[in-house]
Design a protein around this motif. Structure first.
Motif, short mmCIF file in Angstrom:
data_model
loop_
_atom_site.label_atom_id
_atom_site.label_comp_id
_atom_site.label_asym_id
_atom_site.label_seq_id
_atom_site.Cartn_x
_atom_site.Cartn_y
_atom_site.Cartn_z
N HIS A 101 29.91 34.07 36.64
CA HIS A 101 31.02 34.08 35.74
C HIS A 101 31.38 35.45 35.85
CE1 HIS A 101 28.52 36.21 32.74
NE2 HIS A 101 27.41 35.31 33.33
N SER A 102 32.43 35.93 35.12
CA SER A 102 33.12 37.32 35.14
C SER A 102 31.84 38.03 34.15
CB SER A 102 34.42 37.38 34.32
OG SER A 102 35.01 38.48 34.55
N GLY A 103 31.68 39.11 34.65
CA GLY A 103 30.52 39.89 34.00
C GLY A 103 29.15 39.58 34.36
N ALA A 104 28.98 38.79 35.24
CA ALA A 104 27.55 38.30 35.88
C ALA A 104 26.86 39.41 36.51
CB ALA A 104 27.58 36.81 36.42
N GLY A 105 27.41 40.09 37.10
CA GLY A 105 26.94 41.45 37.62
C GLY A 105 26.96 41.18 39.09
N LYS A 106 27.95 40.59 39.56
CA LYS A 106 28.06 40.39 41.24
C LYS A 106 28.59 41.58 41.66
CE LYS A 106 31.60 37.29 40.56
NZ LYS A 106 31.55 37.48 39.09
N SER A 107 29.88 42.29 41.06
CA SER A 107 29.86 43.78 41.82
C SER A 107 28.96 44.65 41.58
CB SER A 107 31.27 44.23 41.06
OG SER A 107 32.43 43.55 41.11
N PHE A 119 36.59 46.05 48.52
CA PHE A 119 36.44 46.02 47.13
C PHE A 119 37.28 45.19 46.35
CE2 PHE A 119 36.40 50.03 49.36
CZ PHE A 119 35.03 50.57 49.06
N GLN A 120 36.67 44.94 44.87
CA GLN A 120 37.42 44.05 44.19
C GLN A 120 38.83 44.50 43.86
OE1 GLN A 120 35.04 42.87 40.74
NE2 GLN A 120 36.69 41.21 40.06
N ASP A 121 39.05 45.81 43.71
CA ASP A 121 40.18 46.50 43.05
C ASP A 121 40.86 47.10 44.37
OD1 ASP A 121 38.20 48.53 43.81
OD2 ASP A 121 38.82 49.60 41.74
N GLU A 130 22.01 46.13 30.22
CA GLU A 130 21.36 45.86 31.56
C GLU A 130 22.32 44.64 32.34
OE1 GLU A 130 17.37 44.24 31.01
OE2 GLU A 130 16.58 45.53 32.56
N ALA A 131 22.79 45.09 33.52
CA ALA A 131 23.79 44.32 34.03
C ALA A 131 23.15 43.27 35.05
CB ALA A 131 24.74 45.02 34.90
N LEU A 132 21.74 43.74 35.67
CA LEU A 132 21.04 43.08 36.76
C LEU A 132 19.50 42.93 36.08
CD1 LEU A 132 22.26 44.17 39.84
CD2 LEU A 132 22.73 42.13 38.80
N ARG A 146 20.50 49.06 34.67
CA ARG A 146 20.89 49.30 33.39
C ARG A 146 22.03 50.52 33.48
NH1 ARG A 146 18.28 48.41 28.44
NH2 ARG A 146 16.18 47.93 29.60
N TYR A 147 23.23 50.40 32.87
CA TYR A 147 24.24 51.13 32.92
C TYR A 147 24.01 52.25 31.82
CZ TYR A 147 27.10 48.97 36.44
OH TYR A 147 27.53 48.48 37.49
N PRO A 148 24.43 53.36 32.02
CA PRO A 148 24.22 54.62 30.93
C PRO A 148 24.35 54.15 29.72
CG PRO A 148 25.46 55.30 32.91
CD PRO A 148 25.29 53.97 33.05
N ASP A 168 33.87 41.65 48.00
CA ASP A 168 33.96 41.39 46.39
C ASP A 168 34.92 40.60 45.94
OD1 ASP A 168 33.13 41.24 43.76
OD2 ASP A 168 32.95 43.51 43.41
N GLU A 169 34.84 39.32 45.70
CA GLU A 169 36.11 38.57 45.19
C GLU A 169 37.12 38.69 46.29
OE1 GLU A 169 36.40 37.26 41.56
OE2 GLU A 169 34.69 38.21 40.73
N PRO A 170 37.08 38.41 47.41
CA PRO A 170 38.11 38.55 48.65
C PRO A 170 39.36 37.85 48.21
CG PRO A 170 36.36 37.56 49.47
CD PRO A 170 35.79 37.93 48.19
N1 LIG Z 1 29.98 51.52 34.98
C1 LIG Z 1 29.65 50.56 34.18
N2 LIG Z 1 29.01 51.10 32.91
C2 LIG Z 1 28.70 50.38 31.88
N3 LIG Z 1 28.72 49.05 32.03
C3 LIG Z 1 29.18 48.36 33.24
C4 LIG Z 1 29.65 49.34 34.45
N4 LIG Z 1 30.16 48.28 35.39
C5 LIG Z 1 29.90 47.18 34.87
N5 LIG Z 1 29.36 47.29 33.82
C6 LIG Z 1 29.06 45.86 32.89
O1 LIG Z 1 28.08 45.25 33.68
C7 LIG Z 1 28.24 43.87 33.48
C8 LIG Z 1 28.41 43.23 35.05
O2 LIG Z 1 29.64 43.94 35.64
P1 LIG Z 1 30.21 43.53 37.14
O3 LIG Z 1 31.41 44.34 37.23
O4 LIG Z 1 28.78 43.58 38.05
O5 LIG Z 1 30.43 41.99 36.78
P2 LIG Z 1 31.10 40.69 37.78
O6 LIG Z 1 30.13 39.80 38.18
O7 LIG Z 1 31.44 41.63 39.08
O8 LIG Z 1 32.28 40.41 37.14
P3 LIG Z 1 33.84 40.08 37.33
O9 LIG Z 1 33.83 38.80 38.25
O10 LIG Z 1 34.69 40.17 36.38
O11 LIG Z 1 34.30 41.16 38.79
C9 LIG Z 1 29.52 43.74 32.81
O12 LIG Z 1 29.36 43.32 31.56
C10 LIG Z 1 30.37 45.14 32.80
O13 LIG Z 1 30.69 45.19 31.57
#
Ligand SMILES: Nc1ncnc2c1ncn2[C@@H]1O[C@H](COP(=O)(O)OP(=O)(O)OP(=O)(O)O)[C@@H](O)[C@H]1O
Ligand SMILES: [Mg+2]
Lengths: 301, 217
Positions: free
Chosen positions: B36-42, B85-87, B16-18, B10-12, B162-164
């Motif tokens: 999908h984007s935002g699924a929580g992979k990173s 890193f993704q970035d 809840e990302a995972l 859970r982010y601050p 991460d997304e290489p």
């Molecule tokens: N530092 C953070 N603080 C708050 N929320 C975050 C933080 N990092 C990620 N999130 C949120 O957690 C969710 C998952 O983020 P994450 O970066 O893991 O997604 P992802 O699967 O890697 O997406 P993408 O394919 O776009 O990279 C997203 O909704 C994002 O907004």
């Protein structure tokens, strides 16, 4: 061990590269540090030169004791014993008032004038040579002697030397105070310089942490940088003081020659310079440590 | 090698990302992470590298529980991990070569041996001729490969990518997948994330699919 040395050499090389990479900014920083070092060090140099000058003057302290003009032979005898028994006095020479008058007539050429006075205006007196170390407690000696009714006046010939000594003490205190102030300033300057460096290298620090750099690996180059910069800055400060003293030396030796003396201002002794160098390096290091401790935590995880 | 037990993150902000993830990746496995984007992979990859900590459950990597690992031990765990890193996180204040040297400098490698390894890594990703350039002059795909060289130069036992292949065309992406396959062949445990599953299908490996922080089949 070799591994450890390698990490340190790496940090040192990185430091030198960093200093050379921004020559103008580095020069400016070194000048700032140099001036902060030059002020207290210059003051100290002047004070210790003055002290050296004071050391060239006769160290033996002299004093004169004058009796009341009406003191009789009994008084003179009593004072003589008193003086010979005093623990602070090495020797006492009696100067007879008649003898004193004769001397004065001969040396001053005022025989006619003096003859016209009728009564001898001069008192009997004693010329004292004080023991080494007695000069510290001249005031006590003075009260001790004045307690005798026949003694009118005690003149300490070394009074001006005492005054010089207290001026030197004052100068020394001032140099220390200025050094403490500028030391604190130096620490803050370094802390701020390091803070700016940390901010400009934020990305590098973050990436390094992410790929396994320890805190000490991250910290090391900044600490090296601060210490090396402090050392170089202190050298600049010493050079500034040297230049300043050199400039003063012309007028000073001219002044000294008027008094038939030869005198030159010198830099403080190598141990003092070494102490300044290491103090500056340590203060810089301390400032950097504070800064690094405060700012590195906020970067990466 | 990598084990998640009922992990939540859970982010601050409260998001809840995972949610309650449990899985295991064995040593030497190559696993894909899709979603999908935002699924929580990173987020999931960051938990493996100890960049973030789970808010619930335990993450065990190389036998160490990252929920309770000390600050001092973390760098040494990370030295077993290669991160892409993704970035990218390429440093543009130094040459391509010095970027690749960074992980070796951190460990305090002998300079000459380190330089040899760095060149070998650059050779592997096809950037040997570019080592003296500033990475700013590299194309997107070349920068991606520079990241890979930096991630593998210290021969990690775990490689997290991460997304290489994120914004590469298919031919480039296939090149890079071939690279990962060659690392896999020498026994490196690899986790590769991507939102595009089409590349993964060809490899017949296990795919962990994330949807809004939870696994789906
Ligand atoms: N530092 C953070 N603080 C708050 N929320 C975050 C933080 N990092 C990620 N999130 C949120 O957690 C969710 C998952 O983020 P994450 O970066 O893991 O997604 P992802 O699967 O890697 O997406 P993408 O394919 O776009 O990279 C997203 O909704 C994002 O907004
Ligand atoms: Mg992502």
């Amino acid at each position: 061990m070799i591994h450890w040395l390698r990490l340190h050499r790496l940090a040192l090389l990185a430091t030198l590269r960093l200093i050379l990479a921004h020559p103008l900014a580095s020069l400016f920083n070194l000048l700032v540090i140099g001036i902060a070092v030059a002020l207290p060090l210059g003051l100290y140099a002047l004070v210790s030169n003055l002290q050296g000058l004071a050391g060239q003057l006769p160290t033996e302290t002299q004093a004169s004791v004058f009796l009341h003009t009406n003191a009789g032979p009994a008084d003179i005898g009593r004072v003589q014993t008193l003086l010979s028994q005093d623990p602070a006095i090495a020797s006492a020479r009696h100067i007879n008032k008649h003898q004193a008058l004769k001397d004065l007539e001969q040396t001053s050429g005022m025989a006619d004038l003096l003859a016209g006075l009728g009564d001898n205006p001069l008192p009997d007196s004693f010329e004292l040579t004080l023991k080494d170390g007695a000069s510290t407690d001249l005031a006590a000696l003075q009260t001790r002697l004045k307690a005798d009714a026949a003694i009118e006046y005690v003149q300490l010939d070394s009074e001006w030397a005492q005054r010089l000594a207290s001026i030197i003490r004052l100068g020394r205190e001032a140099a220390l105070t200025v050094a403490a102030l500028f030391g604190a300033a130096l620490m803050l300057i370094t802390a701020n310089l390091i803070r700016m460096q940390i901010l400009t290298r934020r990305e590098e620090i973050e990436v390094s942490k992410l790929i396994g750099a320890t805190d000490s690996f991250i910290r090391r180059p900044f600490l090296y940088f601060a210490a090396v910069q402090g050392l170089l800055g202190a050298l600049v400060g010493i050079a500034l003081v040297g230049l300043g003293l050199n400039r003063l030396n012309g007028p000073v030796s001219q002044l000294a020659s008027l008094y038939g003396q030869s005198f030159q201002l010198h830099l403080p002794s190598p141990p003092v310079l070494g102490l300044s160098l290491s103090t500056v390096a340590l203060l810089s290091l301390f400032g950097a440590t504070l800064s690094v401790g405060k700012h590195l935590r906020s970067i990466g995880n | 090698m990598i084990q998640f037990n009922q992990v939540s993150k859970r982010y601050p902000g409260g998001f809840e990302a995972l949610k309650n993830l449990s899985f295991q990746i064995d040593a030497g496995e190559l696993v894909f992470l899709a979603g999908h984007s935002g699924a929580g992979k990173s987020t999931l990859l960051k938990l493996i590298a100890g960049i973030d900590r789970p808010t619930a459950g335990s993450v065990v990597v190389n036998g160490q529980n990252l929920a309770s690992i000390s600050r001092g031990a973390l760098p040494f765990l990370r030295r077993h991990i290669g991160l892409i890193f993704q970035d990218h996180k390429i440093l543009f204040d130094r040459t391509v070569f010095d970027n690749v040297m960074l992980p070796l400098d951190i460990v305090g490698y002998d300079r000459r041996e380190a330089a040899r390894r760095a060149r070998a890594a650059l050779d592997k990703v096809g950037l040997l001729g570019r080592e003296k350039l500033n990475p700013i002059s590299l194309s997107g795909g070349e920068q991606q490969r520079l990241c890979i060289a930096r991630a593998v130069v210290h021969r990690p036992s775990i490689l997290l990518a991460d997304e290489p292949t994120g914004n590469l065309d298919r031919a480039y992406a296939l090149d890079i997948m071939e690279l990962f396959k060659s690392f896999h062949q020498v026994g490196v445990t690899i986790v590769i994330s991507a939102h595009d599953e089409s590349l993964m299908a060809d490899y017949g490996r296990r795919i962990l699919r994330l949807n809004k922080g939870q696994f789906t089949q």
